[in-house]
Design a protein around this motif. Structure first.
Motif, PDB file in Angstrom:
ATOM      1  N   GLN A 275       0.679   5.462   2.123  1.00 57.37           N
ATOM      2  CA  GLN A 275       0.674   3.919   2.181  1.00 57.37           C
ATOM      3  C   GLN A 275       1.674   3.200   1.943  1.00 57.37           C
ATOM      4  N   TYR A 276       2.675   3.473   0.936  1.00 52.06           N
ATOM      5  CA  TYR A 276       3.483   2.676   0.570  1.00 52.06           C
ATOM      6  C   TYR A 276       5.076   3.385   0.615  1.00 52.06           C
ATOM      7  N   ARG A 277       6.115   2.180   0.440  1.00 50.78           N
ATOM      8  CA  ARG A 277       7.464   2.780   0.245  1.00 50.78           C
ATOM      9  C   ARG A 277       7.993   1.844  -0.771  1.00 50.78           C
ATOM     10  N   GLY A 278       9.112   2.403  -1.226  1.00 47.05           N
ATOM     11  CA  GLY A 278       9.786   1.623  -2.276  1.00 47.05           C
ATOM     12  C   GLY A 278       9.282   1.453  -3.424  1.00 47.05           C
ATOM     13  N   TYR A 279       8.825   2.324  -3.932  1.00 47.42           N
ATOM     14  CA  TYR A 279       8.150   2.258  -5.284  1.00 47.42           C
ATOM     15  C   TYR A 279       8.646   3.546  -6.490  1.00 47.42           C
ATOM     16  N   ASN A 280       8.137   3.269  -7.625  1.00 47.20           N
ATOM     17  CA  ASN A 280       8.311   4.413  -8.524  1.00 47.20           C
ATOM     18  C   ASN A 280       7.025   4.713  -9.154  1.00 47.20           C
TER      19      ASN A 280
ATOM     20  N   ASN B 145       5.673   0.627 -10.095  1.00 48.48           N
ATOM     21  CA  ASN B 145       6.499  -0.479 -10.056  1.00 48.48           C
ATOM     22  C   ASN B 145       7.306  -0.426  -8.792  1.00 48.48           C
ATOM     23  N   GLY B 146       7.703  -1.542  -8.204  1.00 52.25           N
ATOM     24  CA  GLY B 146       8.669  -1.753  -6.748  1.00 52.25           C
ATOM     25  C   GLY B 146       8.132  -2.325  -6.072  1.00 52.25           C
ATOM     26  N   SER B 147       7.616  -1.973  -4.617  1.00 43.41           N
ATOM     27  CA  SER B 147       6.920  -2.537  -3.578  1.00 43.41           C
ATOM     28  C   SER B 147       5.366  -2.651  -4.159  1.00 43.41           C
ATOM     29  N   VAL B 148       4.858  -1.859  -4.847  1.00 49.56           N
ATOM     30  CA  VAL B 148       3.680  -2.160  -5.605  1.00 49.56           C
ATOM     31  C   VAL B 148       3.725  -1.764  -7.060  1.00 49.56           C
ATOM     32  N   GLU B 149       2.900  -2.613  -7.713  1.00 52.20           N
ATOM     33  CA  GLU B 149       2.962  -2.473  -9.181  1.00 52.20           C
ATOM     34  C   GLU B 149       1.617  -2.639  -9.665  1.00 52.20           C
TER      35      GLU B 149
END
Length: 509
Positions: A78-83, A32-36
């Motif tokens: 690949q992603y930032r700002g996620y949990n 969840n976050g920038s990618v869910e």
């Protein structure tokens, strides 16, 4: 194949941190976050999972505690700002083989956290001929563990219970040497002893001695010594060094079965009848009767001290043994009598006599001595013998005064009669009040049972004796002098001497 038990499929929370992931494990990943999104991924034969937009992530051999860090590092490329939340959704299956003396030997598929114990229990445990003490785990042809189920069952120790791997083989060998433990232990049973275990070790497996056990000794019955006295008494020290052998029987005796000196016996006394506070009294060793009478508030005004019924277990035990011995002797006399007397009787008569004898003996054997202790008291006594030392389970019943005399047996009108106001009459007078003796009466064996338990026979002047309150006068039936029934002549009085009550004798007659 038996269904899996709850213990065979542990919850995710039970997965240890050092669990190493392997092919077939299913991983649940939530972002969840920038990618869910969330999905389950199974580790494939290459030891990896394929994450969308991330690619292959190798997880085989990764410890469960390191799984989240491993996935965070992969997704972070690949992603930032996620949990990220990860868990193991399903464990891979492991195929193992349970062989030997199992209740249900065969191949079993268990999860990868299953242990040797899980697989053995899934197979129904060892069979009746299988060993509990030596369950072997083979891996790649080598013995890895020799597990003792008693460690788990008796000690709660599972520390040596190994995790299973694919294609492991469990072998349950035949049962080893068996030893029986009986007596004052917490669980009597037949146990399996490993080589080198001592008598004390086997007692410990049986849960150890109970609180009532005689802790100082062990009785050992050894099979190989059965022809030369196979009963051995060991101290607990010797039991700790004596090695157990197949067929041994180990017995721990209870302290309760040991007869202790009177001055060390705690005593419970039951006091009933004409006392002010009847009840059970717990008193120290060597307590005299006067103390208990005082604790009970003394006797009432109606107490008939002469008729006090004092019963004692040690007396009952002695009477019972003497009674059984006497019956055995009577049986020999009565059985052989028809064969040695009245030869004019035919076979049918003798069989009828034998049947009568057997019926009579059965009545005798069904009776029990009462354990009564006859107290030397005068008829007008007002106090019990205070210096009499009490024993455990003594029972004292003080009746109210009895103003009757009973006449029973071979008289015209058996009954109980009130004592006359004109003073005590003789025994013969009360027999006459009962209508006198019938023709079949044996006048030579008339006897009187006093209220205190004493027996007065005709030889001791029973007919001329003055009656006392509570007397029972008994007139036996005359037996035929030319048959084996003549052997019954003195039996009735003998029964009283061996501790049977008047009611019991009357029922037998």
């Amino acid at each position: 194949m038996p269904s899996n038990r709850d213990y065979a499929v542990p919850a995710t929370s039970a997965i240890p941190p050092d669990y190493a992931l392997n092919v077939g494990d299913v991983i649940s990943i939530s972002l969840n976050g920038s990618v869910e999104g969330s999905a389950n991924f199974e580790i494939d034969r290459n030891g990896q999972i394929i994450l969308p937009n991330v690619g292959a992530v190798r997880l085989v051999g990764t410890h469960y505690r390191d799984l989240k860090d491993r996935l965070v590092a992969a997704v972070g490329r690949q992603y930032r700002g996620y949990n990220v939340a990860v868990s193991i959704q399903q464990l891979r299956g492991v195929r193992v083989y349970v062989t030997g003396f199992a209740n249900n030997p065969g191949a079993y598929t268990v999860n990868s956290l299953s242990t040797l114990v899980n697989a053995v229990l899934a197979a129904g445990g060892p069979s009746a001929g299988g060993s509990f003490r030596s369950i072997k785990l083979y891996r790649n042809g080598r013995e890895v563990v020799d597990f003792d189920l008693y460690d788990l069952i008796r000690k709660g120790d599972k520390s040596r219970d190994p995790l299973l791997q694919n294609e492991d083989v469990l072998f349950i060998p035949p049962v080893g040497q068996q030893v029986a433990v009986v007596g004052s232990v917490n669980e009597e049973a037949v146990y399996e002893a490993r080589a080198g275990e001592t008598i004390e070790d086997v007692v410990r497996i049986a849960g150890g001695p109970t609180n009532l056990a005689d802790g100082g000794r062990v009785i050992l019955y050894r099979l190989r010594d059965r022809d030369s006295g196979w009963n051995h008494q060991l101290s607990r020290g010797d039991a700790a060094t004596q090695t157990a052998e197949a067929g041994d029987i180990i017995q721990l005796l209870p302290q309760g079965s040991l007869v202790r000196p009177l001055d060390r016996q705690s005593t419970i006394v039951r006091l009933e009848g004409e006392v002010n506070r009847p009840g059970n009294y717990y008193v120290p060793p060597s307590t005299p009767l006067s103390t208990v009478i005082e604790m009970a508030g003394g006797l009432t005004q109606r107490a008939f001290v002469f008729g006090t019924r004092f019963t004692r277990e040690t007396v009952r035990t002695q009477q019972r043994q003497s009674y059984r011995d006497a019956i055995d002797q009577m049986e020999q006399v009565l059985i052989t009598a028809p064969l040695t007397q009245d030869t004019s009787f035919n076979g049918g008569d003798r069989q009828a006599q034998l049947a009568s004898v057997r019926g009579f003996l059965e009545k005798l054997r069904s009776a029990e001595p009462d354990g009564r202790l006859v107290l030397e008291l005068s008829p007008n006594e007002t106090q019990l013998p205070g210096n009499l030392v009490l024993e455990n389970n003594d029972r004292i019943v003080v009746p109210p005064r009895i103003d009757t005399v009973g006449v029973f047996g071979a008289v015209y009108r058996p009954a109980s009669f009130l004592l006359g106001a004109g003073g005590p009459k003789r025994v013969q007078d009360y027999i006459e009040q009962a209508g006198g003796t019938i023709r079949a009466a044996d006048k030579g064996t008339i006897f009187v049972v006093r209220a205190n338990g004493e027996v007065l026979s005709k030889k001791r002047g029973a007919l001329k004796a003055r009656v006392l309150p509570g007397d029972i006068i008994f007139v036996p039936v005359r037996t035929q002098g030319n048959t084996f029934w003549a052997k019954f002549k003195d039996i009735t009085q003998t029964l009283f001497q061996l501790g049977l009550s008047a009611a019991t004798v009357a029922a037998i007659q």
